[in-house]
Scaffold this motif. Structure first.
Motif, PDB file in Angstrom:
ATOM      1  N   MET A  43       0.819  -1.216   0.000  1.00 26.98           N
ATOM      2  CA  MET A  43       0.000   0.000   0.000  1.00 26.98           C
ATOM      3  C   MET A  43       0.853   1.267   0.000  1.00 26.98           C
ATOM      4  O   MET A  43       0.320   2.369  -0.112  1.00 26.98           O
ATOM      5  N   GLY A  44       2.162   1.103   0.160  1.00 30.01           N
ATOM      6  CA  GLY A  44       3.057   2.256   0.158  1.00 30.01           C
ATOM      7  C   GLY A  44       3.149   2.966   1.492  1.00 30.01           C
ATOM      8  O   GLY A  44       3.603   4.119   1.554  1.00 30.01           O
ATOM      9  N   LEU A  45       2.753   2.287   2.576  1.00 30.63           N
ATOM     10  CA  LEU A  45       2.747   2.947   3.882  1.00 30.63           C
ATOM     11  C   LEU A  45       4.129   3.036   4.515  1.00 30.63           C
ATOM     12  O   LEU A  45       4.273   3.628   5.586  1.00 30.63           O
ATOM     13  N   PHE A  46       5.132   2.455   3.874  1.00 23.64           N
ATOM     14  CA  PHE A  46       6.499   2.625   4.350  1.00 23.64           C
ATOM     15  C   PHE A  46       7.227   3.728   3.580  1.00 23.64           C
ATOM     16  O   PHE A  46       8.410   3.961   3.814  1.00 23.64           O
ATOM     17  N   ARG A  47       6.512   4.402   2.666  1.00 21.77           N
ATOM     18  CA  ARG A  47       7.093   5.530   1.933  1.00 21.77           C
ATOM     19  C   ARG A  47       6.753   6.825   2.656  1.00 21.77           C
ATOM     20  O   ARG A  47       5.593   7.051   3.018  1.00 21.77           O
ATOM     21  N   SER A  48       7.741   7.656   2.847  1.00 25.03           N
ATOM     22  CA  SER A  48       7.528   8.883   3.616  1.00 25.03           C
ATOM     23  C   SER A  48       7.215  10.061   2.699  1.00 25.03           C
ATOM     24  O   SER A  48       7.478  10.031   1.490  1.00 25.03           O
ATOM     25  N   SER A  49       6.682  11.110   3.317  1.00 29.73           N
ATOM     26  CA  SER A  49       6.406  12.363   2.619  1.00 29.73           C
ATOM     27  C   SER A  49       7.496  13.371   2.978  1.00 29.73           C
ATOM     28  O   SER A  49       7.540  13.843   4.123  1.00 29.73           O
ATOM     29  N   PRO A  50       8.378  13.714   2.039  1.00 35.76           N
ATOM     30  CA  PRO A  50       9.431  14.699   2.338  1.00 35.76           C
ATOM     31  C   PRO A  50       8.858  16.027   2.812  1.00 35.76           C
ATOM     32  O   PRO A  50       9.430  16.688   3.685  1.00 35.76           O
ATOM     33  N   LEU A  51       7.716  16.432   2.246  1.00 32.94           N
ATOM     34  CA  LEU A  51       7.097  17.705   2.619  1.00 32.94           C
ATOM     35  C   LEU A  51       6.703  17.700   4.093  1.00 32.94           C
ATOM     36  O   LEU A  51       6.902  18.698   4.804  1.00 32.94           O
ATOM     37  N   PHE A  52       6.143  16.594   4.568  1.00 28.77           N
ATOM     38  CA  PHE A  52       5.737  16.495   5.978  1.00 28.77           C
ATOM     39  C   PHE A  52       6.921  16.758   6.895  1.00 28.77           C
ATOM     40  O   PHE A  52       6.834  17.564   7.834  1.00 28.77           O
TER      41      PHE A  52
END
Length: 448
Positions: free
Chosen positions: A124-133
């Motif tokens: 689901m991509g839940l281990f990918r982070s948001s750089p903006l956050f």
């Protein structure tokens, strides 16, 4: 099946032989200092000689000696294929075909369902982070420090300004603590090198602490949460007794280092006020100097240098003592914030000796969630999702709320507790659990 232990000499390390076939009974015999095996995906590794070179510290890997470490391995290593290259020379064999995948009578169904959930949230991509956050999060920390500086430079060190700046800087320090936690868990960058580097900057330069000290302490907590002799966070150095087992044990042995039946009262005096300003500061400095962590020491000193350059002019060089008091007040305020947030999900939960539970069950016993809200998320650094954080420590915190319904559904399927509390209930549960433990100690001390 017994021939495996005859083929491998634990003292020699058995490096790279990979020919042994073992039973769980044989593996479990090798769980002592100097003689340690563990199992990952049914492969048996002899880590006896290598354990001291483990990048995460010898203790955290030693806690799984004689056990299946598959889920812990997946939880802590962002690049498992790369790590397996280092494990290959330690391979001494595998479990016999007739042996189950799980040890210590763990539930195979629970283990397999949790591993399926792990694969699902990864897809689901839940281990990918948001750089903006994380950029915005770092930005708001810097903004808080900048506001404090502007207040001091423009209005001087009067009492009102003094108090306002203390609140701003304590808030900045608390939030920086949550941010370093993200980088320490390798949950921001795809390449762990950058997580380690930025972690040193945040915990060292922004907070004056040590990355190595934090890593070696905190990963033990995650590996075996609320387990005596393995989780350093429940080592109360005889100041408190916690859970339902330790109080009775101390009472029967007539141990009375402090009046534990009053610990829920003196907690307010020696717990939140002193943990960071006294205990952690002394422990951090001792660790850096005794282990010669000079890089961490340099980062830590840059924090104090920055504070001196920025704040001493506002107080005047003749008022250096006032400045030191000012720093102490900030640490004092931050310490209260840190203790209440970190302990609300652990101290009221089950605290016991090693029970060899599976990963899901162990984490659920030791953790609980706090109701989600914009304030609770920010105030706790998303550690109100403590269950999801412990199950998936490398998951970026902004994705916990997406994983939570899936975890709750899995718990419901297997009849496992998924505890969620209001914030103030969680705070009060810390005190009530200490009171209950103290009463259990007194009863055992007087009557057993």
């Amino acid at each position: 099946m017994g021939r495996g232990s005859q083929q491998t000499d634990p003292a020699s390390g058995g490096a790279g032989q990979g020919a042994g076939v073992f039973t769980w009974e044989e593996v479990q015999k090798h769980s002592h200092k100097g003689d340690q095996w563990l199992v990952i995906d049914r492969k048996v590794y002899n880590i006896s000689q290598w354990v001291k070179r483990h990048p995460g510290g010898l203790r955290v890997i030693s806690h799984y000696a004689g056990e299946d470490a598959t889920d812990a391995f997946r939880a802590f290593h962002p690049q498992p294929a790369y790590v397996r290259k280092f494990l290959k020379p330690l391979l001494i064999g595998e479990l016999a075909a007739s042996e189950p995948c799980q040890d210590h009578q763990k539930s195979e169904t629970v283990i397999q369902d949790f591993r399926a959930l792990h694969d699902q949230v990864e897809k689901m991509g839940l281990f990918r982070s948001s750089p903006l956050f994380f950029c915005m999060y770092l930005g708001h920390i810097i903004l808080l420090e900048a506001l404090a500086l502007l207040l001091l430079w423009n209005f001087g060190a009067g009492w009102v300004t003094f108090f306002a700046c203390s609140v701003l800087l304590a808030t900045s320090q608390a939030q920086a603590g949550w941010l370093q936690h993200d980088f320490g868990h390798l949950s921001v960058f795809r390449n762990s090198f950058w997580d380690h580097l930025v972690h040193q900057f945040v915990i060292g330069h922004l907070k004056g602490a040590s990355a190595n000290w934090w890593n070696h302490r905190h990963f033990q907590h995650h590996a075996k949460p609320n387990v005596f002799q393995k989780d350093p966070d429940v080592n109360m150095i005889n100041a408190f007794v916690v859970g339902e087992v330790q109080p009775v044990e101390y009472g029967i042995k007539k141990l009375k280092y402090l009046p534990y039946n009053h610990q829920h009262k003196y907690f307010f005096l020696i717990g939140p006020p002193l943990l960071i300003p006294v205990y952690f500061q002394l422990q951090i400095m001792h660790t850096m100097i005794s282990r010669r962590l000079w890089q961490d020491f340099a980062w830590s000193m840059s924090y104090y240098l920055r504070y001196c350059i920025c704040f001493i002019p506002a107080f005047g060089f003749v008022n250096a003592f006032v400045f030191i008091c000012y720093i102490s007040i900030i640490l004092f305020m931050e310490s209260h914030w840190f203790v209440w947030v970190t302990q609300m999900s652990h101290i009221p939960m089950n605290i016991d000796y090693e029970k060899h539970d599976d990963w899901l069950t162990m984490q659920l016993k030791a953790t609980c969630n706090i109701e989600a809200s914009a304030f609770n998320d920010w105030f706790s650094g998303h550690l109100n999702f403590q269950i999801e954080h412990h199950l998936f420590p490398m998951m970026p915190r902004h994705n916990y709320r997406h994983a939570a319904p899936l975890v709750e559904a899995l718990c419901k399927k297997h009849g496992l507790p998924y505890t969620v509390k209001p914030l103030w209930t969680a705070f009060s549960d810390i005190v009530s659990s200490l009171q209950k433990s103290g009463e259990m100690w007194l009863d055992a001390y007087l009557h057993k």
